[in-house]
Every structure is written in structure tokens, then in C-alpha cells.
Design an enzyme around this catalytic site. Structure first.
Site, PDB file in Angstrom:
ATOM      1  N   CYS A   1      -0.472   3.805   2.345  1.00 19.90           N
ATOM      2  CA  CYS A   1       0.014   3.953   3.965  1.00 19.90           C
ATOM      3  C   CYS A   1       1.274   3.664   4.348  1.00 19.90           C
ATOM      4  CB  CYS A   1      -0.505   2.127   4.090  1.00 19.90           C
ATOM      5  SG  CYS A   1      -2.063   1.852   3.551  1.00 19.90           S
ATOM      6  N   ASP A   2       2.100   3.548   3.356  1.00 13.20           N
ATOM      7  CA  ASP A   2       3.672   3.310   3.871  1.00 13.20           C
ATOM      8  C   ASP A   2       4.627   4.174   2.905  1.00 13.20           C
ATOM      9  OD1 ASP A   2       2.844   1.408   5.750  1.00 13.20           O
ATOM     10  OD2 ASP A   2       2.859  -0.236   4.053  1.00 13.20           O
TER      11      ASP A   2
ATOM     12  N   CYS B   1       0.902  -1.217   0.060  1.00 10.86           N
ATOM     13  CA  CYS B   1      -0.009   0.024  -0.023  1.00 10.86           C
ATOM     14  C   CYS B   1       0.876   1.306   0.005  1.00 10.86           C
ATOM     15  CB  CYS B   1      -1.094  -0.006   1.303  1.00 10.86           C
ATOM     16  SG  CYS B   1      -1.916   1.556   1.298  1.00 10.86           S
TER      17      CYS B   1
END
Length: 315
Positions: free
Chosen positions: A140-141, A137
Site C-alpha cells: 500500500c505505502d 503494508c
């Protein structure tokens, strides 16, 4: 400790676009139901940077769209439990049982909308670096890799969209792709090819990952020449397809060789009163719009089943 049993009209398993759409319709039809979710509410759409193919929005962020689905379902009256894990299920024509950590549900109908999960990178070290060097992701990261060197694995829309998004953080991005061409839409391909931070390794696969406490290096193999090279890297983002989440149901529900639940446009499975919606259903196209359509149909079919069964029992 004996668990409380709950006899209700419907259990919806999964809270992606299909599950939340089913919840909106179930709430409007005044069904007694619950939505069970063991991961992120909103499903895969939550990790999508930008959605440009959903009617009514020229463009909208995936997180915002997921939040709108959720808010609408809750405002309609949906009960969504994201903290009660499903332990096991029994799905039969005459009885459905869903046991969670806290309750035993005995619903009249079930809608399976579990979606799919990311396919893991097929190397021996995947588990070691999962979440600590290997990710799926970018939303997300991605921020973890400010001014770092990143590898993106894959050549479809998700991979190329991910690479383009990650280029706002990374110092360099190397796309590792097993073929000599990309499968992504032409406009995305052009954006990637024109991005000075992005380089592509064609006909190549990752074989191993190395590093003591964190990822430091990978070995890659050219599939045509068989040459092995090592590349210094800080992070890998993997986009090589999805795996349907159907393990819970395989003893009861007909599933095709690829793991998808067999059901036509009516969303009916081989078990009476059990319906399936979204990406987990066997079908030709898996899009956001087809997921919400499935959720609509599944909820309407569940209500129809309940009404017809009540009539039979009373008749």
C-alpha cells in the site's frame, strides 16, 4: 429513526479468505445471508505481495487472489456489504442480534471471520505517526518511500518479505529486531542478507520517534548493552504480529487469554448457532489454506444447524 429489521439465515462477519469461502458455500446452499465487512475485502491476503503456498497456483499476487475469492463469491450469489459498520451484537443460544448503522439483523446463525489486525508499534508516538511515517503494508505505502531511508521492525516472514519488497523503492533499509536471529524462512533470510540495501540491527528495539510534521528520526535501544542511539529515518514498516479482532464478541463468546475464539475443528463456539472461521479461531496453525478450510466447515455447520433446528421445531 427506527431501523429495518431483517430476519435471515446467516450473517458472516468478515470478508477475508475464511469469510468469502463461507459465502461461496452459503450461496451454493441457497441460504439467505449477508457478509458484513468494515475494512478491505479480502483481508490480510490482499496486502501480501506473493502467495506461493495455495494449491492450484505456483505463484499469485495477494491482491489478485483476493479479487478472485471476491468475484467467485459474488458470482455465486453472495451479498457483501462493506459500508455498513457493526455497532453492537448480542449472541445467545435462542437469539442473535447484529445492529449496524442501517439495519438490525436477526439471523438464525452467525459465522465470525473477523481475522486479525496488525499489532501497533509500542512507542508513545505511534498514533501521531500512524499512516504518516509508520505503516504496516508495503504494497500500500512502499511507493511513498522512493529513494528514502526505511526501518523495518520484526524478524518473521512478513518482516523479511516486506524488507525485500521495499528494497525496490528505498535507498536503504534497516531491520530492527529484538533478537539475535531471524525467525523467517531460511530462503528469505538469505535473500535479505544478500541484499546490499538491507542492514540488520540485532537485539534492538525502537523507543521513540521524532519529527515536527512528519517522521524524521527514531531512538533505538540495544537490549544487551542498553545503549541508546538516534537514527535518521523517513518511514517505519512494522511487522510484529497480529491481534485477533474479537472485542465485539467478548461478552458472549468464550475467548482464550490471547484473544482468540475458542472452537475446535467443527468451528462451533460456546453459543449455539455461532461459528468461527479463519485466523480469529484458536488453533495451532494459521495459514491461508486453514482459513479457507474453516470457512467451508463453518458454512456447512451453519446450514446443518438451520436444518436440524427447523426439524425440531416442526417435529
Amino acid at each position: 429513526m427506527n431501523k429495518e429489521e431483517k430476519n435471515i439465515d446467516l450473517v458472516i462477519i468478515g470478508s477475508g479468505p475464511a469469510g468469502l469461502t463461507a459465502a461461496i458455500y452459503a450461496a451454493r446452499m441457497k441460504l439467505d445471508f449477508i457478509v458484513l465487512e468494515d475494512e478491505l475485502i479480502g483481508g490480510q491476503i490482499r496486502s501480501t505481495y506473493s502467495v506461493e503456498n495455495y494449491p492450484g497456483f505456483k505463484t499469485i499476487g495477494g491482491q489478485e487472489l483476493a479479487d478472485r475469492f471476491y468475484d467467485q463469491a459474488v458470482n455465486a450469489g453472495a451479498n457483501i456489504d462493506e459500508f455498513d459498520n457493526i455497532l453492537k451484537v448480542s449472541l445467545k443460544d435462542d437469539e442473535k442480534i447484529i445492529e449496524t448503522d442501517n439495519f438490525i439483523y436477526k439471523p438464525k446463525t452467525v459465522i465470525i471471520a473477523t481475522g486479525s489486525k496488525y499489532r501497533p508499534l509500542p512507542i508513545p508516538e505511534e498514533e501521531k505517526y500512524h499512516g504518516n511515517g509508520i505503516h504496516h503494508c508495503e504494497l500500500c505505502d512502499g511507493e511513498l518511500y522512493e529513494n528514502k531511508d526505511i526501518i523495518v521492525v520484526g524478524g518473521g516472514n512478513s518482516a523479511i518479505e516486506g524488507a525485500i519488497f521495499l528494497s525496490r523503492y528505498a535507498k536503504s533499509i534497516t531491520i530492527v529486531h529484538q533478537f539475535d536471529h531471524l525467525q523467517a524462512e531460511k530462503s528469505l533470510q538469505q535473500d535479505a542478507l544478500n541484499n546490499p540495501k538491507i542492514n540488520i540491527l540485532w537485539d534492538t528495539e525502537i523507543r521513540h520517534a521524532y519529527g515536527e510534521n512528519e517522521l524524521e528520526e527514531v531512538s533505538v535501544e540495544n537490549l544487551k548493552t542498553k545503549q541508546i542511539d538516534n537514527i535518521k529515518v523517513d518511514g517505519i514498516f512494522v511487522y510484529i504480529g497480529m491481534v485477533p479482532k474479537t472485542d465485539l464478541f467478548k461478552d458472549y463468546i468464550d475467548i482464550n487469554p490471547f484473544g482468540y475464539i475458542k472452537a475446535g475443528e467443527s468451528t462451533e463456539t460456546n453459543v449455539e448457532g455461532v461459528f468461527v472461521a479463519g485466523d480469529v479461531r484458536e488453533k495451532v496453525f494459521r495459514q491461508l489454506t486453514t482459513a479457507t478450510a474453516d470457512g467451508t466447515v463453518a458454512a456447512l455447520m451453519a446450514e446443518k444447524y438451520i436444518v436440524e433446528k427447523r426439524r425440531r421445531n416442526n417435529g
